[in-house]
Design a protein around this motif. Structure first.
Motif, PDB file in Angstrom:
ATOM      1  N   GLN A   1      38.990-101.200  60.089  1.00 24.42           N
ATOM      2  CA  GLN A   1      40.326-100.588  60.078  1.00 24.42           C
ATOM      3  C   GLN A   1      40.457 -99.442  61.060  1.00 24.42           C
ATOM      4  O   GLN A   1      39.480 -98.835  61.482  1.00 24.42           O
ATOM      5  CB  GLN A   1      40.624-100.066  58.679  1.00 24.42           C
ATOM      6  CG  GLN A   1      39.567 -99.103  58.170  1.00 24.42           C
ATOM      7  CD  GLN A   1      39.939 -98.510  56.815  1.00 24.42           C
ATOM      8  OE1 GLN A   1      40.595 -97.489  56.743  1.00 24.42           O
ATOM      9  NE2 GLN A   1      39.544 -99.185  55.755  1.00 24.42           N
TER      10      GLN A   1
ATOM     11  N   SER B   1      47.405 -97.068  64.079  1.00 22.66           N
ATOM     12  CA  SER B   1      48.132 -97.172  65.350  1.00 22.66           C
ATOM     13  C   SER B   1      48.703 -95.799  65.710  1.00 22.66           C
ATOM     14  O   SER B   1      48.648 -94.862  64.906  1.00 22.66           O
ATOM     15  CB  SER B   1      49.271 -98.176  65.202  1.00 22.66           C
ATOM     16  OG  SER B   1      50.215 -97.664  64.281  1.00 22.66           O
TER      17      SER B   1
ATOM     18  N   GLY C   1      49.237-101.678  67.849  1.00 24.01           N
ATOM     19  CA  GLY C   1      50.007-101.869  66.623  1.00 24.01           C
ATOM     20  C   GLY C   1      50.042-103.315  66.136  1.00 24.01           C
ATOM     21  O   GLY C   1      50.880-103.677  65.315  1.00 24.01           O
TER      22      GLY C   1
ATOM     23  N   GLU D   1      52.596-108.639  57.581  1.00 19.77           N
ATOM     24  CA  GLU D   1      51.284-108.252  58.118  1.00 19.77           C
ATOM     25  C   GLU D   1      51.050-106.745  57.979  1.00 19.77           C
ATOM     26  O   GLU D   1      49.932-106.296  57.775  1.00 19.77           O
ATOM     27  CB  GLU D   1      51.166-108.713  59.571  1.00 19.77           C
ATOM     28  CG  GLU D   1      51.100-110.230  59.654  1.00 19.77           C
ATOM     29  CD  GLU D   1      50.766-110.748  61.035  1.00 19.77           C
ATOM     30  OE1 GLU D   1      51.218-110.135  62.015  1.00 19.77           O
ATOM     31  OE2 GLU D   1      50.067-111.775  61.121  1.00 19.77           O
ATOM     32  N   ARG D   2      52.121-105.980  58.063  1.00 20.23           N
ATOM     33  CA  ARG D   2      51.982-104.531  57.873  1.00 20.23           C
ATOM     34  C   ARG D   2      51.444-104.245  56.471  1.00 20.23           C
ATOM     35  O   ARG D   2      50.522-103.456  56.285  1.00 20.23           O
ATOM     36  CB  ARG D   2      53.355-103.868  58.057  1.00 20.23           C
ATOM     37  CG  ARG D   2      53.382-102.386  57.825  1.00 20.23           C
ATOM     38  CD  ARG D   2      54.828-101.900  57.716  1.00 20.23           C
ATOM     39  NE  ARG D   2      54.959-100.467  57.670  1.00 20.23           N
ATOM     40  CZ  ARG D   2      54.769 -99.726  56.595  1.00 20.23           C
ATOM     41  NH1 ARG D   2      54.372-100.272  55.452  1.00 20.23           N
ATOM     42  NH2 ARG D   2      54.960 -98.415  56.652  1.00 20.23           N
TER      43      ARG D   2
ATOM     44  N   THR E   1      45.947-100.280  60.381  1.00 16.53           N
ATOM     45  CA  THR E   1      45.779-101.598  60.998  1.00 16.53           C
ATOM     46  C   THR E   1      44.386-102.121  60.638  1.00 16.53           C
ATOM     47  O   THR E   1      43.491-101.347  60.316  1.00 16.53           O
ATOM     48  CB  THR E   1      45.860-101.497  62.536  1.00 16.53           C
ATOM     49  OG1 THR E   1      44.961-100.476  62.968  1.00 16.53           O
ATOM     50  CG2 THR E   1      47.258-101.172  63.004  1.00 16.53           C
ATOM     51  N   THR E   2      44.222-103.454  60.713  1.00 13.56           N
ATOM     52  CA  THR E   2      42.869-104.003  60.544  1.00 13.56           C
ATOM     53  C   THR E   2      42.502-104.828  61.779  1.00 13.56           C
ATOM     54  O   THR E   2      43.368-105.226  62.561  1.00 13.56           O
ATOM     55  CB  THR E   2      42.734-104.863  59.263  1.00 13.56           C
ATOM     56  OG1 THR E   2      43.616-105.975  59.345  1.00 13.56           O
ATOM     57  CG2 THR E   2      43.005-104.052  58.018  1.00 13.56           C
TER      58      THR E   2
ATOM     59  N   HIS F   1      49.256-105.816  63.854  1.00 16.66           N
ATOM     60  CA  HIS F   1      48.678-105.871  62.514  1.00 16.66           C
ATOM     61  C   HIS F   1      47.798-107.097  62.317  1.00 16.66           C
ATOM     62  O   HIS F   1      48.047-108.159  62.884  1.00 16.66           O
ATOM     63  CB  HIS F   1      49.789-105.847  61.464  1.00 16.66           C
ATOM     64  CG  HIS F   1      50.408-104.480  61.325  1.00 16.66           C
ATOM     65  ND1 HIS F   1      49.731-103.414  60.791  1.00 16.66           N
ATOM     66  CD2 HIS F   1      51.619-104.003  61.698  1.00 16.66           C
ATOM     67  CE1 HIS F   1      50.498-102.337  60.811  1.00 16.66           C
ATOM     68  NE2 HIS F   1      51.662-102.672  61.374  1.00 16.66           N
ATOM     69  N   CYS F   2      46.763-106.921  61.540  1.00 23.51           N
ATOM     70  CA  CYS F   2      45.798-107.967  61.135  1.00 23.51           C
ATOM     71  C   CYS F   2      44.817-108.367  62.243  1.00 23.51           C
ATOM     72  O   CYS F   2      43.824-109.014  61.942  1.00 23.51           O
ATOM     73  CB  CYS F   2      46.485-109.207  60.583  1.00 23.51           C
ATOM     74  SG  CYS F   2      47.360-108.850  59.059  1.00 23.51           S
TER      75      CYS F   2
ATOM     76  N   ASP G   1      47.770-105.229  55.942  1.00 17.12           N
ATOM     77  CA  ASP G   1      46.823-104.221  56.435  1.00 17.12           C
ATOM     78  C   ASP G   1      46.695-103.063  55.455  1.00 17.12           C
ATOM     79  O   ASP G   1      45.592-102.568  55.201  1.00 17.12           O
ATOM     80  CB  ASP G   1      47.268-103.712  57.816  1.00 17.12           C
ATOM     81  CG  ASP G   1      46.818-104.643  58.933  1.00 17.12           C
ATOM     82  OD1 ASP G   1      46.074-105.604  58.629  1.00 17.12           O
ATOM     83  OD2 ASP G   1      47.202-104.424  60.095  1.00 17.12           O
TER      84      ASP G   1
ATOM     85  N   ALA H   1      44.283-105.995  65.168  1.00 21.71           N
ATOM     86  CA  ALA H   1      44.493-104.886  66.106  1.00 21.71           C
ATOM     87  C   ALA H   1      43.289-104.702  67.022  1.00 21.71           C
ATOM     88  O   ALA H   1      42.160-105.035  66.656  1.00 21.71           O
ATOM     89  CB  ALA H   1      44.744-103.607  65.324  1.00 21.71           C
TER      90      ALA H   1
END
Ligand code: ADP
Ligand code: ASP
Ligand code: MG
Length: 411
Positions: free
Chosen positions: A137, A140, A106, A63-64, A146-147, A108-109, A67, A111
């Protein structure tokens, strides 16, 4: 002079010609002396294409890294739009979400926005720039990109409008407002002139994806009034605003459709206290979001429990989760059904009007649509129906509540 936040969705900036038209529209407002902050989505199809490419490389990409990848779609758009603005002799600067001061948690996907430091935007506006911010977007605390979940540019716009104390927040799209039902399914659907945050939030959460549900939730919490408009015309659109008394005059405001859910049935569950708690704890531990739940009348000490979950979570359910449930509940009979859809009738007027459920169920019965599950809240009635009947169900309910007729209740 007003401070205006405008958001343009993917189709509105889908190619360079459209991008130029957006630039001209933005320039108009800037030339009139307004301060304009523009939020832009990735060009239509870009986010989906990036996701598809990622999945060619890995079944379940990190996921990181997703993003990191998906944020590039919006980054392209802001740079293109700034160039188009420069082409028309208009001062403009583009910013990523992080540069615009959007700080998120934090996760991800999906946030959540924790804070916005608008200082950099303020400085750019003071220098006479149109400020163009990449939607969807942020960053963090650890400075990771992040998105904000699919459709998240809407949230960027609403959150910036709140943080900048904007006078106007407009969401420009390929549709000229929020309709009583998806106009692609119900051609006679009517544009709604005003709708409360509460109803729009319910509709968005129930599948009306014209606005992201989280963006509406934010707008409600921070009392941001917004308008959904066409990026191609100058017609007034739909005002999403605080609830007012006359909004209850009409029982039903809209019909929503969600085709992205699946139904799971766990049969022959021992009907003893605590069984539902155990079942849904197992599901919750795996972060699968359950929506509707129905428990059948018990027969000979056993019962069936059905629930709906996002279709995207079904593969995960069918692999590890089903096994855990079998062990925890000592049952073998777990089935899933993807061929369902959830059709919902929404309106704050339901609080004061009676007979709405009866009308809805009768209309579906007359149209020979079988209702598999029902859920209600103060301002909605949802029915799970066979997927093949979904469009028919939406059209039937739209007609049953006379939504094709424009009434003063909308004014
Ligand atoms: P954008 O790319 O501008 O963010 P979206 O695709 O997210 O636009 O949302 C606009 C689309 O939402 C429209 O093209 C329309 O087909 C669809 N839609 C679904 N239900 C409705 C509704 N009730 N009213 C308006 N549009 C709807
Ligand atoms: N580009 C993102 C998406 O397709 C965000 C957005 O369009 O609002 O979901
Ligand atoms: Mg959208």
């Amino acid at each position: 002079m007003a401070r205006i936040v405008q958001k343009y969705g993917g189709s509105s900036v889908g190619d360079t010609e459209r991008m130029k038209r957006v630039a001209q529209r933005v320039k108009q407002y800037s030339d009139e002396g307004h301060q304009v902050v523009v939020v832009v989505s990735a060009m239509s199809g870009t986010t989906d294409q990036l996701i598809a490419q990622a999945k060619e490389l890995h079944d379940n990409p990190s996921e990181r890294e997703m993003d990191m990848l998906l944020a590039t779609g919006e980054q392209q758009s802001v740079a293109f739009l700034a160039m188009a603005m420069h082409g028309y002799g208009c001062k403009a600067e583009s910013f990523t979400g992080a540069q615009a001061g959007i700080e998120t948690d934090g996760v991800h996907c999906k946030a959540r926005i924790k804070n916005i430091d608008p200082e950099r935007i303020e400085r750019s506006l003071e220098k006479g720039n149109v400020v163009i911010v990449a939607g969807f977007q942020g960053a963090s605390e650890e400075e990771l990109i992040t998105t904000l979940g699919r459709g998240g540019s809407d949230l960027t716009a609403v959150a910036l409008a709140a943080a900048l104390n904007a006078d106007v927040c407009r969401i420009y799209s390929d549709v000229d407002g929020v309709y009583t039902a998806d106009p692609r399914i119900v051609p006679e659907a009517q544009k709604i002139d005003r709708i409360s945050h509460e109803e729009m939030l319910e509709m968005a959460s129930l599948g009306t994806k014209v606005m992201q549900a989280r963006a509406i939730e934010f707008a409600r919490n921070f009392d941001v009034e917004l308008e959904v408009r066409s990026s191609e015309t100058d017609e007034p659109g739909t005002l999403i605003t605080r609830e007012s008394e006359e909004m209850e005059d009409k029982a039903v405001h809209g019909i929503s459709l969600d085709k992205d859910e699946a139904k799971i049935t766990i049969s022959r569950v021992p009907d003893t206290p605590g069984i539902a708690a155990r079942l849904f704890q197992v599901i919750a531990d795996s972060s699968v979001n359950v929506d509707l739940i129905v428990q059948n009348v018990s027969e000979q000490g056993y019962t069936d429990i059905s629930c709906t979950v996002p279709e995207a979570d079904l593969p995960r359910f069918e692999t590890d989760l089903a096994e855990k449930i079998r062990t925890e509940l000592n049952t073998d009979e777990i089935t899933s059904d993807k061929s369902i859809a959830k059709v919902s009738v929404v309106g704050v007027g339901m609080r004061t009007h009676s007979g709405i459920a009866a009308t809805a169920f009768q209309a579906l019965a007359d149209a020979d649509v079988n209702i598999k599950m029902i859920a209600t809240s103060e301002i909605k009635i949802s029915c799970v129906v066979p997927l093949d009947d979904a469009s028919k169900a939406v059209r039937t309910l739209h007609q049953a509540f006379g939504l094709a007729e424009k009434t003063s209740g909308d004014e």
